[in-house]
Design a protein around this motif. Structure first.
Motif, short mmCIF file in Angstrom:
data_model
loop_
_atom_site.label_atom_id
_atom_site.label_comp_id
_atom_site.label_asym_id
_atom_site.label_seq_id
_atom_site.Cartn_x
_atom_site.Cartn_y
_atom_site.Cartn_z
N CYS A 239 0.83 -1.22 0.00
CA CYS A 239 0.00 0.00 0.00
C CYS A 239 0.86 1.26 0.00
O CYS A 239 0.55 2.25 -0.69
CB CYS A 239 -0.93 -0.02 1.22
SG CYS A 239 -2.20 -1.29 1.17
N CYS B 296 3.86 1.60 -1.22
CA CYS B 296 4.46 1.75 -2.57
C CYS B 296 3.48 2.38 -3.54
O CYS B 296 3.84 3.24 -4.35
CB CYS B 296 4.92 0.38 -3.07
SG CYS B 296 6.36 -0.28 -2.19
N GLN B 297 2.21 1.94 -3.47
CA GLN B 297 1.22 2.53 -4.36
C GLN B 297 1.00 4.01 -4.06
O GLN B 297 0.85 4.84 -4.96
CB GLN B 297 -0.09 1.76 -4.22
CG GLN B 297 -0.03 0.34 -4.79
CD GLN B 297 -1.35 -0.39 -4.65
OE1 GLN B 297 -2.30 0.15 -4.06
NE2 GLN B 297 -1.41 -1.62 -5.17
N ARG C 4 3.84 6.05 -5.51
CA ARG C 4 3.71 6.21 -6.96
C ARG C 4 2.70 7.30 -7.30
O ARG C 4 2.93 8.14 -8.17
CB ARG C 4 3.29 4.89 -7.57
CG ARG C 4 4.39 3.82 -7.57
CD ARG C 4 3.88 2.53 -8.19
NE ARG C 4 4.92 1.50 -8.14
CZ ARG C 4 4.74 0.26 -8.58
NH1 ARG C 4 3.55 -0.11 -9.08
NH2 ARG C 4 5.73 -0.62 -8.50
N LYS C 5 1.56 7.30 -6.60
CA LYS C 5 0.56 8.34 -6.85
C LYS C 5 1.08 9.72 -6.50
O LYS C 5 0.85 10.70 -7.20
CB LYS C 5 -0.70 8.03 -6.04
CG LYS C 5 -1.45 6.80 -6.53
CD LYS C 5 -2.71 6.59 -5.70
CE LYS C 5 -3.48 5.35 -6.17
NZ LYS C 5 -4.71 5.13 -5.38
#
Length: 407
Positions: free
Chosen positions: A46, A48-49, A52-53
């Protein structure tokens, strides 16, 4: 077979030395460790996501900031902290909305209708401050009517701009209006220079200069004082000048002045007759120095005059050439030609500088003194430009024209 059966019986007889509750406890603890590992793994995924966002959002805001900086110019620097504050927020819609509000405010500030009279007055005051930042000069003038002498005392300069470890001095010129067809023609009567004061923004000079001057000449005479910085590694820098007409003086009464330095201006002190000849095939130019008219009062036979010709084309400077010395007179005849080879065609932007110097004929190695200069440029819309155009039109034929000498 009997051996195999004995082995199986032995294995069946082996049992763990724990009771059933301990066994179930160890099994549940292992399952708990597996669950904790799965939870940590999901949390890492979570994060990492989210990173990225967030990277995508920062890239979008950075591109928007670049566009805003290009549109806003200088004021973009002032809006940068606000844009960075918007970038720290989580919702992208709020970021875009606040960014749009900042752009609207900027457009309102840049519109001509929003300029008030107070802003204009503040700009005017800043301009006055910039003009006064050249510094001020204090000096005194005294005219002795009985001795027919003018006494000038240079006292001090204040508020000079700091230029490292530059040294300051004052150059004084006594000028008089001359009778000539040239507008603003001046005759140089005397020229002095004060001592050099080192490493000081408020130099105190205290130099005095005396010269003989008739009372009738006061009305047409003026004193020009130039404050300049000396630098032994480069050219001297003139900070500004002060001009005072001697018609303000009263007989045998000292007058002290404390004036602001103004932008320096040149004075017309003579004329020079120059001829130009274009040789386009060989890419050469022939410069002819014919006559020089000066208006200096000091015409000593011990003084010689020579000319120096400098030429540059597209910022490429050629080696200068000098004329032979001539005796000082009201009209000096040279009749010499100088040939220069140009790396670029003659039609390109070129500048010809003719400088007239005076030096003593008896003392060897004496310091030269500039009488006047004239610049012939193709770029400037003036008589020099007309002379250049005539030279291009009449190829391989000399074209002569008078040009003013400036000092």
């Amino acid at each position: 077979m009997t051996q195999d059966n004995s082995i199986l019986l032995h294995l069946q007889s082996l049992q763990l030395p724990f009771s059933n509750p301990w066994k179930y406890g160890i099994l549940s603890f292992a399952i708990l460790l597996v669950l904790v590992a799965l939870i940590i793994l999901t949390r890492q995924m979570c994060q990492c996501q989210k990173l990225r966002k967030l990277g995508r959002k920062k890239k979008y805001l950075s591109e928007a900031w670049k566009d805003t900086k290009v549109e806003n110019g200088i004021l973009g620097k002032k809006l940068r902290p606000a844009l960075l504050g918007i970038a720290k927020q989580s919702c992208p819609d709020v970021k875009i909305q606040k960014l749009q509000e900042q752009l609207d405010k900027l457009g309102t500030c840049l519109s001509p209708s929003s300029t008030s009279s107070e802003n204009l007055e503040s700009v005017g005051s800043n301009t006055g401050f910039l003009d006064s930042s050249r510094g001020r000069l204090r000096f005194s003038l005294l005219y002795h009517k009985e001795q027919l002498e003018l006494l000038l005392t240079v006292l001090e300069a204040t508020g000079l701009p700091s230029r490292g470890s530059a040294d300051s001095a004052v150059r004084v010129r006594l000028l008089r209006q001359g009778s000539s067809h040239i507008a603003g023609f001046q005759c140089l009567i005397h020229e002095w220079q004060t001592q050099v004061v080192k490493n000081c923004r408020k130099p105190a000079f205290g130099d005095q200069f005396i010269c003989s001057l008739k009372e009738a000449e006061l009305e047409k005479s003026a004193v020009k004082l130039e404050v300049k910085h000396f630098d032994k590694y480069s050219r001297h820098t003139v900070l500004g000048e002060v001009r005072v007409s001697l018609s303000k003086l009263k007989a045998s009464q000292s007058m002290e002045f404390y004036e602001e330095l103004q932008k320096t201006t040149k004075d017309v002190v003579g004329e020079v007759l120059v001829s130009l000849k274009c040789l386009p095939i060989s890419q050469r130019i022939e410069i002819g120095l014919l006559k020089v008219k000066t208006a200096s009062v000091c015409r000593s036979p011990d003084k010689n005059v020579y000319a120096r010709i400098d030429i540059s084309c597209n910022r490429h400077k050629q080696k200068h050439q000098k004329s032979s010395p001539r005796a000082r007179a009201a009209v000096i005849i040279f009749n010499e030609t100088f040939l220069f080879h140009l790396t670029e065609p003659v039609a390109k932007d070129c500048t010809i500088l003719v400088s007239i110097y005076e030096m003593s004929s008896r003392v060897r190695g004496s310091c030269r003194q500039l009488i006047g200069q004239t610049a012939l440029e193709k770029r400037s819309p003036s008589k020099a430009n007309d002379h250049w155009t005539l030279m291009i039109q009449s190829s391989q034929q000399p074209v002569a024209k008078w040009h003013p000498l400036l000092l």
